[in-house]
Design a protein around this motif. Structure first.
Motif, mmCIF file in Angstrom:
data_model
loop_
_atom_site.group_PDB
_atom_site.id
_atom_site.type_symbol
_atom_site.label_atom_id
_atom_site.label_comp_id
_atom_site.label_asym_id
_atom_site.label_seq_id
_atom_site.Cartn_x
_atom_site.Cartn_y
_atom_site.Cartn_z
ATOM 1 N N HIS A 57 0.831 -1.220 0.000
ATOM 2 C CA HIS A 57 0.000 0.000 0.000
ATOM 3 C C HIS A 57 0.855 1.255 0.000
ATOM 4 O O HIS A 57 0.399 2.303 -0.461
ATOM 5 C CB HIS A 57 -0.935 -0.013 1.219
ATOM 6 N N ALA A 58 2.034 1.102 0.569
ATOM 7 C CA ALA A 58 2.893 2.303 0.644
ATOM 8 C C ALA A 58 4.365 1.889 0.671
ATOM 9 O O ALA A 58 4.702 0.783 1.058
ATOM 10 C CB ALA A 58 2.559 3.140 1.881
ATOM 11 N N ILE A 59 5.210 2.853 0.266
ATOM 12 C CA ILE A 59 6.664 2.661 0.356
ATOM 13 C C ILE A 59 7.220 3.838 1.152
ATOM 14 O O ILE A 59 6.835 4.994 0.916
ATOM 15 C CB ILE A 59 7.317 2.655 -1.026
ATOM 16 N N ALA A 80 8.051 1.390 -13.004
ATOM 17 C CA ALA A 80 7.699 -0.032 -13.068
ATOM 18 C C ALA A 80 6.203 -0.251 -12.827
ATOM 19 O O ALA A 80 5.720 -1.380 -12.837
ATOM 20 C CB ALA A 80 8.525 -0.821 -12.056
ATOM 21 N N GLY A 81 5.486 0.857 -12.563
ATOM 22 C CA GLY A 81 4.035 0.736 -12.449
ATOM 23 C C GLY A 81 3.496 0.805 -11.033
ATOM 24 O O GLY A 81 2.301 0.606 -10.803
ATOM 25 N N TYR A 82 4.379 1.078 -10.083
ATOM 26 C CA TYR A 82 3.882 1.163 -8.706
ATOM 27 C C TYR A 82 3.003 2.387 -8.544
ATOM 28 O O TYR A 82 3.365 3.495 -8.932
ATOM 29 C CB TYR A 82 5.054 1.206 -7.711
ATOM 30 N N SER A 83 1.802 2.209 -7.922
ATOM 31 C CA SER A 83 0.865 3.331 -7.852
ATOM 32 C C SER A 83 0.448 3.678 -6.429
ATOM 33 O O SER A 83 -0.411 4.521 -6.225
ATOM 34 C CB SER A 83 -0.388 3.019 -8.689
ATOM 35 N N GLY A 84 1.087 3.014 -5.442
ATOM 36 C CA GLY A 84 0.707 3.290 -4.058
ATOM 37 C C GLY A 84 1.306 4.560 -3.523
ATOM 38 O O GLY A 84 1.851 5.365 -4.273
ATOM 39 N N VAL A 85 1.180 4.698 -2.189
ATOM 40 C CA VAL A 85 1.698 5.892 -1.540
ATOM 41 C C VAL A 85 3.228 5.754 -1.429
ATOM 42 O O VAL A 85 3.731 4.677 -1.135
ATOM 43 C CB VAL A 85 1.086 6.062 -0.138
ATOM 44 N N VAL A 86 3.947 6.860 -1.692
ATOM 45 C CA VAL A 86 5.410 6.831 -1.558
ATOM 46 C C VAL A 86 5.854 8.013 -0.705
ATOM 47 O O VAL A 86 5.471 9.151 -0.963
ATOM 48 C CB VAL A 86 6.092 6.894 -2.932
ATOM 49 N N LEU A 87 6.625 7.686 0.343
ATOM 50 C CA LEU A 87 7.206 8.736 1.178
ATOM 51 C C LEU A 87 8.720 8.668 1.043
ATOM 52 O O LEU A 87 9.307 7.600 1.071
ATOM 53 C CB LEU A 87 6.832 8.542 2.649
ATOM 54 N N ILE A 102 9.602 14.550 -4.974
ATOM 55 C CA ILE A 102 8.216 14.789 -5.398
ATOM 56 C C ILE A 102 8.114 14.645 -6.911
ATOM 57 O O ILE A 102 7.190 14.044 -7.451
ATOM 58 C CB ILE A 102 7.763 16.211 -4.972
ATOM 59 N N LYS A 103 9.132 15.218 -7.586
ATOM 60 C CA LYS A 103 9.146 15.155 -9.039
ATOM 61 C C LYS A 103 9.239 13.702 -9.515
ATOM 62 O O LYS A 103 8.653 13.329 -10.537
ATOM 63 C CB LYS A 103 10.364 15.935 -9.579
ATOM 64 N N ALA A 104 9.990 12.925 -8.748
ATOM 65 C CA ALA A 104 10.190 11.514 -9.140
ATOM 66 C C ALA A 104 8.944 10.663 -8.858
ATOM 67 O O ALA A 104 8.858 9.523 -9.317
ATOM 68 C CB ALA A 104 11.393 10.936 -8.407
ATOM 69 N N GLY A 105 8.027 11.246 -8.091
ATOM 70 C CA GLY A 105 6.791 10.480 -7.862
ATOM 71 C C GLY A 105 6.432 10.267 -6.406
ATOM 72 O O GLY A 105 5.441 9.591 -6.089
ATOM 73 N N ALA A 106 7.223 10.863 -5.507
ATOM 74 C CA ALA A 106 6.892 10.712 -4.086
ATOM 75 C C ALA A 106 5.655 11.541 -3.751
ATOM 76 O O ALA A 106 5.455 12.612 -4.329
ATOM 77 C CB ALA A 106 8.080 11.149 -3.245
ATOM 78 N N ASP A 107 4.844 11.009 -2.835
ATOM 79 C CA ASP A 107 3.656 11.769 -2.426
ATOM 80 C C ASP A 107 4.023 12.817 -1.389
ATOM 81 O O ASP A 107 3.376 13.854 -1.295
ATOM 82 C CB ASP A 107 2.612 10.821 -1.843
ATOM 83 N N ASP A 108 5.047 12.509 -0.625
ATOM 84 C CA ASP A 108 5.442 13.452 0.424
ATOM 85 C C ASP A 108 6.853 13.108 0.866
ATOM 86 O O ASP A 108 7.421 12.116 0.421
ATOM 87 C CB ASP A 108 4.482 13.371 1.622
ATOM 88 N N TYR A 109 7.392 13.947 1.740
ATOM 89 C CA TYR A 109 8.728 13.659 2.232
ATOM 90 C C TYR A 109 8.798 13.984 3.714
ATOM 91 O O TYR A 109 8.049 14.802 4.229
ATOM 92 C CB TYR A 109 9.781 14.451 1.465
ATOM 93 N N GLU A 122 2.453 9.278 10.926
ATOM 94 C CA GLU A 122 1.346 10.226 10.724
ATOM 95 C C GLU A 122 1.075 10.439 9.241
ATOM 96 O O GLU A 122 -0.073 10.398 8.791
ATOM 97 C CB GLU A 122 1.705 11.587 11.339
ATOM 98 N N GLU A 123 2.156 10.670 8.494
ATOM 99 C CA GLU A 123 1.994 10.911 7.055
ATOM 100 C C GLU A 123 1.366 9.701 6.369
ATOM 101 O O GLU A 123 0.478 9.826 5.521
ATOM 102 C CB GLU A 123 3.349 11.206 6.401
ATOM 103 N N LEU A 124 1.888 8.536 6.781
ATOM 104 C CA LEU A 124 1.376 7.307 6.169
ATOM 105 C C LEU A 124 -0.119 7.163 6.407
ATOM 106 O O LEU A 124 -0.898 6.920 5.473
ATOM 107 C CB LEU A 124 2.106 6.094 6.761
ATOM 108 N N LEU A 125 -0.492 7.360 7.679
ATOM 109 C CA LEU A 125 -1.919 7.201 8.024
ATOM 110 C C LEU A 125 -2.758 8.209 7.273
ATOM 111 O O LEU A 125 -3.840 7.909 6.772
ATOM 112 C CB LEU A 125 -2.114 7.351 9.537
ATOM 113 N N ALA A 126 -2.226 9.405 7.202
ATOM 114 C CA ALA A 126 -2.971 10.458 6.490
ATOM 115 C C ALA A 126 -3.186 10.067 5.030
ATOM 116 O O ALA A 126 -4.284 10.155 4.487
ATOM 117 C CB ALA A 126 -2.195 11.771 6.575
ATOM 118 N N HIS A 127 -2.073 9.642 4.364
ATOM 119 C CA HIS A 127 -2.183 9.306 2.929
ATOM 120 C C HIS A 127 -3.004 8.054 2.704
ATOM 121 O O HIS A 127 -3.822 7.995 1.793
ATOM 122 C CB HIS A 127 -0.782 9.129 2.319
#
Lengths: 132, 678
Positions: A57-59, A80-87, A102-109, A122-127
């Motif tokens: 679900h997330a990385i 490679a097609g991963y579409s989950g949450v990325v921090l 962010i540019k590379a595809g991360a949702d947050d940092y 916290e970020e994970l739960l939020a996303h």
């Protein structure tokens, strides 16, 4: 990879972290409330293998990796097609790396600072909560 | 330069011209004067001679006539019958024969003789014909009249008389023929103008003569000057002139005329076309001019040649100088064997040009060196700057990472205390200790790194062999744990310039890495190769190679940077601060050496570095420790330096994740352990 009794947890999260202490810290912190199942990968190569083998679900990826860096790894994973949450977790408060992430595809940092594992949670739960 | 040649040529030519012209002018003037004088003299002599010739002829004629007159008795009028019969009576000799008897030879001037009676009739003549014929022939009333007058006149005068006339026969010398006291006839000798001209040598057409009487009136003259013409003015002028010669103009021609006395009161003038008379002058002047011209031509040619000889070396020099100016330093001009100033100049030019080339080359090399130096400095500065940035980056990460861990572990510790969880408590404490030790090591390494190059003394000549043996002792524990065999493959001849403590640090770091990343129970080789003369090398190349996975090419530069570790180190979670190789490189570079990592033959890592060889051979080298003599080690022994203890490897500490306490912090002088290997 340390395993805990969390197989019922709803969310699978892949943590890419080479420092064993930090890996343990992330695992313990994220799995505390039982909603997250953590798989640890020490480097980008292992992480890619994990992504191929299982749905996550997330990385959460550290920027500094022994065989690559977080931004590249994220870019590769998205490609490679991963579409989950990325921090992206970076050691210093570097806006450049964060922006590149962010540019590379991360949702947050999240910057690595004292207690940053809780911020990651916290970020994970939020996303993940948003995704639901 | 061409103008120099032109100037020199012009100078020489002008000089020659001036000299030639002056010489020619002087020569011409003097010669002309002299020649003119000479010609005038000759002319004068000619006139005088001519006068004498005439006088002589006249004298002869006079003597003939006088003698004839004296013997006139023998000369009688030719009777008519004589004429008719063609006979001459006895005692009547032909006049001609008579004349010859007196003159003994035929006269050049007089060609005939006549006997006239008092009336002027010809009685007989030689070669004149008889009177009748003469009368027929002499139709010219003037001539006839003249004979008559001559006869009349001569009959009155007692001595031979000379007459000059203007007809063909112009000269007559006459004498009376007496019979008793009575004049019965006149003997006349006759000369022609042509004969006179021949006598005087005036038949060339350019010369004329005048015979004048005492008043200056023409008696005989050329065409245009009939008898009676008054030339008294000319006579006066000639008499006043030197040598009685002067040039007259007549009908657009000029004549050189000379006056000579003829007899007592007549005068002879010889006039010659001045062009002809002075022709030798013109010829002489022409010759002088021709010679001058030849001299000038030769002079110009010589001038050109000399100017060429003078200027061609100058032109060569100029061309060479232009090439030097265009940057062709070192251009040489051809020099001759001659030892003149130009040859010296050429030699000096060649020297200068060669020096220029030398200086230019020196400057160019200097500039190239400067550029290289600047590039090196820039690269060094850039590297130092990048190193600093890397340090800041890495320090923020590598120092904060354990701090963050400690922070979290303290929370864990609190929770464990609350929950009385002894196992977690123990685990957290161990982790905390490890992190603190790691931070301590990191900070010590950083301090050490900063000290390199700042606190060094002068490098000494040190033998590598004892230095590495010290290190082997220090790391023996690690070595035994991995079961590694270390082969030292050089002898005591390897002596380098360095601080022994730093060299030990280098070996300790490299060997520790080789043990750590080499195969378990693998082999590590240390070699030293002289660079240059094997007996007197100027550098040594030292290699440390292992049989591990090696360093991928893309990481071979990065692993020497601060906090950067090879992928294998990261992968293996090998302990280490990421400073070791940075320290090694900094040490090697501080001695002017270089260090690289490449692949060993079997795929492992091969680190090599260079150090300056000992300054004065090996014997002066100081050995750090001489105790190694107790260790009977052979060169290139496959057993390795500390192999005898290999079987006990790992006996001290088997725990795989125990802190690497055996690895003494790099840079710390090796502690003197008991050399249990021996």
């Amino acid at each position: 990879v340390a395993e805990k009794d969390q197989t019922d947890a709803p969310w699978n999260v892949l943590v890419v972290e080479d420092n064993p202490d930090h890996g343990l810290m992330m695992q313990r912190t994220l799995t505390n409330d039982g909603r997250i199942h953590v798989t640890l990968a020490r480097n980008a190569a292992n992480a890619h293998k994990e992504l191929d083998a299982k749905d996550y679900h997330a990385i959460v990826s550290d920027h500094r990796l022994p065989d690559s860096d977080g931004v590249t790894f994220i870019k590769d994973a998205r490609a490679a097609g991963y579409s989950g949450v990325v921090l992206l977790v970076t050691a210093q408060a570097s806006d450049e790396i964060a922006e590149a992430g962010i540019k590379a595809g991360a949702d947050d940092y999240v910057f690595k600072a004292r207690g940053y594992a809780n911020r990651v949670l916290e970020e994970l739960l939020a996303h993940l909560g948003d995704g639901e | 330069l061409e103008s120099i040649r032109a100037k020199i040529t012009l100078g020489i030519v002008a000089l020659l011209l001036i000299m030639t012209i002056v010489t020619t002018a002087v020569a011409m003037e003097r010669s002309e004067d002299a020649l003119r004088n000479q010609i005038t003299l000759t002319h004068e002599a000619r006139a005088t001679n001519a006068a004498h010739e005439i006088e002589r002829a006249l004298d002869r004629a006079k003597s003939i006539t006088r003698a004839t007159a004296i013997e006139n008795e023998m000369v009688r009028p030719i009777e008519q019958d004589d004429l008719e019969n063609g006979t001459v009576a006895e005692g009547r000799l032909p006049i001609k024969r008579l004349m010859l008897e007196h003159a003994h030879h035929s006269d050049d001037l007089f060609h005939g003789a006549l006997v006239l009676d008092r009336t002027g009739s010809i009685l007989m003549g030689e070669p004149f014909a008889l009177q009748q014929e003469i009368d027929q022939d002499i139709q010219d009333p003037f001539t006839a009249d003249r004979f008559r007058r001559l006869a009349e006149f001569t009959a009155e005068v007692p001595s031979p008389v000379v007459h000059a006339g203007s007809a063909d026969e112009v000269w007559t010398v006459s004498a009376r023929l007496m019979q008793g006291n009575e004049v019965w006839g006149v003997l006349v000798l006759v000369a022609s103008t042509q004969a006179l001209a021949e006598l005087l040598g005036t038949t060339d057409g350019d010369t004329a003569f005048f015979i004048l009487d005492h008043t200056g009136t023409v008696l005989i003259g050329p065409a245009g000057f009939p008898p009676g013409t008054d030339l008294s003015d000319s006579v006066e002028r000639l008499q006043g002139a030197p040598r009685q010669s002067a040039v007259f103009e007549h009908e657009d021609r000029r004549y050189l005329a000379t006056l000579a006395p003829l007899g007592d009161d007549w005068r002879l003038i010889i006039a010659q076309d001045s062009k002809v008379a002075f022709a030798p002058v013109d010829a002489m002047l022409a010759t002088i001019l021709l010679v001058s011209g030849i001299v000038i031509v030769i002079g110009v040619a010589t001038g050109l040649f000399v100017a060429g000889r003078i200027t061609s070396p100058v032109v060569r020099l100029k061309n060479a100088a232009e090439r030097v100016a265009a940057g062709e330093y070192g251009t040489q001009v051809r020099t001759t064997a001659k030892k003149d100033e130009l040859a010296e100049l050429a030699a000096a030019f060649n020297t200068m040009s060669a020096r220029l080339l030398e200086e230019h080359e020196r400057l160019r090399r200097h500039q190239a060196n400067l550029q290289t130096t600047v590039q090196e400095r820039t690269a060094e500065l850039k590297e130092a700057n990048e190193e600093l940035e890397a340090f800041v980056y890495a320090a923020s990460h590598d120092l904060r990472t354990p701090l963050i861990t400690l922070d979290w572990l303290m929370e864990e510790l609190e929770a464990a205390i609350e929950q009385d969880d002894t196992k977690t408590l123990q685990d957290s404490l161990t982790r905390m200790r490890n992190n603190v030790e790691g931070m301590d090591r990191l900070i010590l390494d950083l301090l050490e790194l900063s000290r390199i190059g700042r606190t060094e003394g002068d490098p000494e000549d040190i033998m590598l062999r004892p230095a590495i043996e010290n290190v082997l002792e220090t790391i023996d524990h690690q070595r035994q744990k991995r079961g590694t065999q270390i082969h030292i493959e050089f002898d005591d001849s390897a002596v380098v310039q360095a601080d022994p403590r730093r060299i030990e640090q280098v070996f300790q770091n490299l060997l520790t890495n080789a043990i750590k990343y080499g195969r378990a129970n693998g082999n590590v080789h240390v070699r030293a190769t002289p660079i240059g003369d094997p007996h007197k090398p100027w550098k040594w190349r030292i290699e440390v190679s292992d049989d591990g996975p090696g360093v991928p090419p893309e990481h071979r530069e990065a692993i020497f940077q601060l906090f950067r570790r090879g992928p294998q180190a990261e992968e293996d979670q090998a302990d280490g601060t990421g400073i070791g190789l940075a320290i090694v490189r900094k040490i090697i570079r501080s001695y002017g050496g270089e260090i690289k990592v490449t692949s060993s033959g079997d795929g492992g890592a091969l680190f090599w570095f260079t150090l300056n060889a000992a300054r004065i051979g090996a014997p002066a080298a100081r050995s750090r420790r001489e105790t190694d003599k107790s260790r009977p080690e052979t060169e290139k022994s496959p057993q390795g330096s500390s192999d005898p203890s290999a079987p006990q490897a790992g006996s001290t500490d088997q725990a795989p994740d125990s802190p690497p306490a055996a690895a003494a912090p790099t840079g710390v002088p090796p502690t003197e352990r008991a050399s249990g290997n021996a």
